[in-house]
Write a protein that holds these residues in place. Structure first.
Motif, PDB file in Angstrom:
ATOM      1  N   HIS A 126       0.834  -1.213   0.000  1.00 57.91           N
ATOM      2  CA  HIS A 126       0.000   0.000   0.000  1.00 57.91           C
ATOM      3  C   HIS A 126       0.863   1.256   0.000  1.00 57.91           C
ATOM      4  CE1 HIS A 126      -3.333   2.648   0.843  1.00 57.91           C
ATOM      5  NE2 HIS A 126      -2.680   3.122   1.903  1.00 57.91           N
ATOM      6  N   LEU A 127       1.940   1.253   0.812  1.00 52.09           N
ATOM      7  CA  LEU A 127       2.814   2.426   0.845  1.00 52.09           C
ATOM      8  C   LEU A 127       3.511   2.637  -0.486  1.00 52.09           C
ATOM      9  CD1 LEU A 127       4.394   2.054   4.403  1.00 52.09           C
ATOM     10  CD2 LEU A 127       2.635   3.662   3.683  1.00 52.09           C
ATOM     11  N   SER A 128       3.991   1.521  -1.092  1.00 53.56           N
ATOM     12  CA  SER A 128       4.680   1.667  -2.377  1.00 53.56           C
ATOM     13  C   SER A 128       3.726   2.145  -3.460  1.00 53.56           C
ATOM     14  CB  SER A 128       5.314   0.333  -2.773  1.00 53.56           C
ATOM     15  OG  SER A 128       4.308  -0.675  -2.914  1.00 53.56           O
ATOM     16  N   SER A 129       2.482   1.622  -3.451  1.00 50.01           N
ATOM     17  CA  SER A 129       1.523   2.070  -4.466  1.00 50.01           C
ATOM     18  C   SER A 129       1.145   3.530  -4.266  1.00 50.01           C
ATOM     19  CB  SER A 129       0.266   1.197  -4.414  1.00 50.01           C
ATOM     20  OG  SER A 129      -0.358   1.307  -3.137  1.00 50.01           O
ATOM     21  N   SER A 130       1.012   3.963  -2.990  1.00 54.70           N
ATOM     22  CA  SER A 130       0.705   5.375  -2.747  1.00 54.70           C
ATOM     23  C   SER A 130       1.858   6.271  -3.178  1.00 54.70           C
ATOM     24  CB  SER A 130       0.395   5.590  -1.269  1.00 54.70           C
ATOM     25  OG  SER A 130       1.516   5.268  -0.472  1.00 54.70           O
ATOM     26  N   ASP A 131       3.117   5.818  -2.969  1.00 59.59           N
ATOM     27  CA  ASP A 131       4.263   6.601  -3.435  1.00 59.59           C
ATOM     28  C   ASP A 131       4.275   6.689  -4.949  1.00 59.59           C
ATOM     29  OD1 ASP A 131       4.998   6.974  -0.840  1.00 59.59           O
ATOM     30  OD2 ASP A 131       6.416   5.300  -0.805  1.00 59.59           O
ATOM     31  N   GLU A 132       3.937   5.571  -5.616  1.00 61.44           N
ATOM     32  CA  GLU A 132       3.912   5.584  -7.085  1.00 61.44           C
ATOM     33  C   GLU A 132       2.846   6.526  -7.605  1.00 61.44           C
ATOM     34  OE1 GLU A 132       3.381   1.576  -8.248  1.00 61.44           O
ATOM     35  OE2 GLU A 132       5.410   0.930  -7.680  1.00 61.44           O
ATOM     36  N   ARG A 133       1.723   6.610  -6.902  1.00 62.21           N
ATOM     37  CA  ARG A 133       0.680   7.536  -7.355  1.00 62.21           C
ATOM     38  C   ARG A 133       1.010   8.972  -7.030  1.00 62.21           C
ATOM     39  NH1 ARG A 133      -2.746   3.471  -5.126  1.00 62.21           N
ATOM     40  NH2 ARG A 133      -3.019   4.759  -3.261  1.00 62.21           N
ATOM     41  N   ARG A 134       1.888   9.224  -6.033  1.00 66.50           N
ATOM     42  CA  ARG A 134       2.165  10.583  -5.599  1.00 66.50           C
ATOM     43  C   ARG A 134       3.227  11.270  -6.446  1.00 66.50           C
ATOM     44  NH1 ARG A 134       3.826   9.529  -0.767  1.00 66.50           N
ATOM     45  NH2 ARG A 134       1.745   9.385   0.124  1.00 66.50           N
ATOM     46  N   TRP A 135       4.228  10.526  -6.949  1.00 71.62           N
ATOM     47  CA  TRP A 135       5.364  11.200  -7.582  1.00 71.62           C
ATOM     48  C   TRP A 135       4.980  11.926  -8.874  1.00 71.62           C
ATOM     49  CZ3 TRP A 135       7.105  10.428 -12.462  1.00 71.62           C
ATOM     50  CH2 TRP A 135       6.791   9.232 -13.093  1.00 71.62           C
ATOM     51  N   TRP A 137       2.326  13.719  -9.383  1.00 68.84           N
ATOM     52  CA  TRP A 137       1.805  15.016  -8.934  1.00 68.84           C
ATOM     53  C   TRP A 137       2.931  15.915  -8.430  1.00 68.84           C
ATOM     54  CZ3 TRP A 137      -2.915  16.404 -10.172  1.00 68.84           C
ATOM     55  CH2 TRP A 137      -3.871  15.412 -10.434  1.00 68.84           C
ATOM     56  N   VAL A 138       3.891  15.306  -7.717  1.00 73.54           N
ATOM     57  CA  VAL A 138       5.028  16.101  -7.240  1.00 73.54           C
ATOM     58  C   VAL A 138       5.821  16.654  -8.418  1.00 73.54           C
ATOM     59  CG1 VAL A 138       7.176  16.004  -5.917  1.00 73.54           C
ATOM     60  CG2 VAL A 138       5.149  14.816  -5.079  1.00 73.54           C
ATOM     61  N   LEU A 139       6.036  15.819  -9.438  1.00 69.85           N
ATOM     62  CA  LEU A 139       6.774  16.275 -10.616  1.00 69.85           C
ATOM     63  C   LEU A 139       6.011  17.372 -11.353  1.00 69.85           C
ATOM     64  CD1 LEU A 139       9.178  15.944 -12.521  1.00 69.85           C
ATOM     65  CD2 LEU A 139       7.930  14.125 -13.684  1.00 69.85           C
ATOM     66  N   CYS A 141       3.761  19.478 -10.107  1.00 65.68           N
ATOM     67  CA  CYS A 141       3.789  20.713  -9.314  1.00 65.68           C
ATOM     68  C   CYS A 141       5.149  21.401  -9.393  1.00 65.68           C
ATOM     69  CB  CYS A 141       3.443  20.403  -7.861  1.00 65.68           C
ATOM     70  SG  CYS A 141       1.720  19.883  -7.613  1.00 65.68           S
ATOM     71  N   SER A 142       6.232  20.598  -9.428  1.00 61.72           N
ATOM     72  CA  SER A 142       7.572  21.189  -9.532  1.00 61.72           C
ATOM     73  C   SER A 142       7.754  21.875 -10.882  1.00 61.72           C
ATOM     74  CB  SER A 142       8.628  20.104  -9.340  1.00 61.72           C
ATOM     75  OG  SER A 142       8.486  19.471  -8.079  1.00 61.72           O
ATOM     76  N   LEU A 143       7.272  21.238 -11.950  1.00 64.25           N
ATOM     77  CA  LEU A 143       7.387  21.853 -13.278  1.00 64.25           C
ATOM     78  C   LEU A 143       6.561  23.129 -13.372  1.00 64.25           C
ATOM     79  CD1 LEU A 143       7.280  18.703 -15.604  1.00 64.25           C
ATOM     80  CD2 LEU A 143       9.264  20.101 -15.013  1.00 64.25           C
ATOM     81  N   LEU A 144       5.352  23.107 -12.817  1.00 64.36           N
ATOM     82  CA  LEU A 144       4.527  24.314 -12.842  1.00 64.36           C
ATOM     83  C   LEU A 144       5.159  25.450 -12.040  1.00 64.36           C
ATOM     84  CD1 LEU A 144       0.936  22.803 -12.458  1.00 64.36           C
ATOM     85  CD2 LEU A 144       1.975  23.743 -14.522  1.00 64.36           C
ATOM     86  N   THR A 145       5.770  25.097 -10.907  1.00 65.41           N
ATOM     87  CA  THR A 145       6.455  26.123 -10.108  1.00 65.41           C
ATOM     88  C   THR A 145       7.640  26.697 -10.879  1.00 65.41           C
ATOM     89  OG1 THR A 145       5.808  24.940  -8.102  1.00 65.41           O
ATOM     90  CG2 THR A 145       7.560  26.571  -7.900  1.00 65.41           C
ATOM     91  N   LEU A 146       8.388  25.838 -11.578  1.00 68.09           N
ATOM     92  CA  LEU A 146       9.522  26.317 -12.367  1.00 68.09           C
ATOM     93  C   LEU A 146       9.062  27.225 -13.498  1.00 68.09           C
ATOM     94  CD1 LEU A 146      12.546  26.217 -12.984  1.00 68.09           C
ATOM     95  CD2 LEU A 146      12.139  24.148 -14.324  1.00 68.09           C
ATOM     96  N   VAL A 147       7.984  26.826 -14.183  1.00 66.97           N
ATOM     97  CA  VAL A 147       7.465  27.653 -15.285  1.00 66.97           C
ATOM     98  C   VAL A 147       6.982  29.004 -14.762  1.00 66.97           C
ATOM     99  CG1 VAL A 147       5.634  27.815 -17.013  1.00 66.97           C
ATOM    100  CG2 VAL A 147       6.896  25.680 -16.738  1.00 66.97           C
ATOM    101  N   LEU A 148       6.305  28.994 -13.599  1.00 66.82           N
ATOM    102  CA  LEU A 148       5.842  30.248 -13.022  1.00 66.82           C
ATOM    103  C   LEU A 148       7.012  31.153 -12.644  1.00 66.82           C
ATOM    104  CD1 LEU A 148       3.531  31.990 -11.947  1.00 66.82           C
ATOM    105  CD2 LEU A 148       3.659  30.733  -9.802  1.00 66.82           C
TER     106      LEU A 148
END
Length: 286
Positions: A126-135, A137-139, A141-148
């Motif tokens: 469950h933890l590994s699947s949640s991490d796989e689903r989270r990364w 979104w993290v990527l 959000c990081s790209l959107l922050t960089l573009v902004l």
């Protein structure tokens, strides 16, 4: 709990001891009429405004109470002593209650013993699947922050280049990467070193103005828009002209490179002679 007097319709609050004193029969404290409080007994009041509380319809059979909250334990059997030997009256062997005893087969016990291991594996999955689903979104959000951040830097590029700290860092970075920063105008950091006006040597009714300009800024800036103002002896303006850089410079490469930091340029301007009334001139930068 609440009840209502049927005579004056006054509503009273009462508790269980009050009901138990006279088996529900009470006397109104307003009109002193006696009435059965159980007839209109209610746990909550209806929304106001209201006139009468609803009557409790009598039931044909008494209600059955099945929610047991407490039952006292039976007292132990008394013992009668005859002589020296105690004799128990109606003594009975204790009876064990096996109604709550649950038997589990061996394979069930083994499966329960292995259940924590499977639970740990399930939690790790469950933890590994949640991490796989989270990364992702993290990527994102990081790209959107960089573009902004890039958009904000581009919108404020002139202020960043003018700033001594960020401008120096940007110039050193571009020098390493081989890129060019856009030219930023700072007319306030241009200094007029010398100027002269004379009649044009080859064109009649024209004046030739020469000006020596130095860039005191720490960055290159485009050639300014020159304003030439001619005035008479009384200080009144009689002529004014604004000259774009393309009007007094013919070399496009010089226009593209701009005026380097600390660099000096001599500008030659050709303007129409307004006549003998023009006795003074003034140069400005925009």
């Amino acid at each position: 709990m609440y009840t209502q007097c049927p005579e004056c319709l006054s509503v009273f609050s009462l508790d269980a001891p009050t009901l138990a004193k006279a088996h529900g029969h009470v006397v109104c404290g307003h009109c002193h009429a006696g009435f059965d409080s159980l007839a209109t007994l209610a746990e909550q009041l209806p929304p106001e405004p209201f006139v009468e509380l609803p009557l409790n319809e009598p039931a044909f059979e008494p209600p059955l109470l099945d929610l047991v909250v407490y039952r006292p334990r039976p007292e132990p059997t008394p013992v009668v002593v005859l002589g020296e030997t105690p004799v128990a009256v109606a003594s009975q062997a204790p009876v064990e209650d096996f109604s709550q005893l649950v038997f589990a087969p061996r394979f069930a016990r083994e499966s329960k013993a292995q259940a924590p291991k499977r639970t740990g594996r399930r939690e790790r999955r469950h933890l590994s699947s949640s991490d796989e689903r989270r990364w992702p979104w993290v990527l994102a959000c990081s790209l959107l922050t960089l573009v902004l951040g890039v958009q904000l830097a581009w919108a404020k590029r002139n202020d960043l280049i003018r700033d001594p700290l960020t401008g120096g860092w940007l110039r050193s970075t571009c020098a390493t990467l081989g890129c060019e920063l856009p030219l930023v105008a700072a007319p306030g950091r241009l200094r007029l070193l010398a100027s002269n006006v004379q009649a044009h040597p080859s064109v009649a009714h024209a004046l030739m103005i020469s000006a020596s300009v130095r860039n005191d800024a720490a960055f290159a800036q485009p050639y300014p828009v020159l304003t030439v103002t001619l005035s008479n002896a009384q200080g009144q303006r009689i002529a004014m002209r604004r000259l774009q850089p393309e009007e007094y410079l013919d070399d496009t490469s010089i226009l593209r490179s701009g005026l380097s930091p600390g660099g000096t340029a001599v500008l030659l301007l050709e303007v129409e002679d307004p006549g003998d009334n023009a006795v003074a001139f003034e140069l400005g930068f925009e």
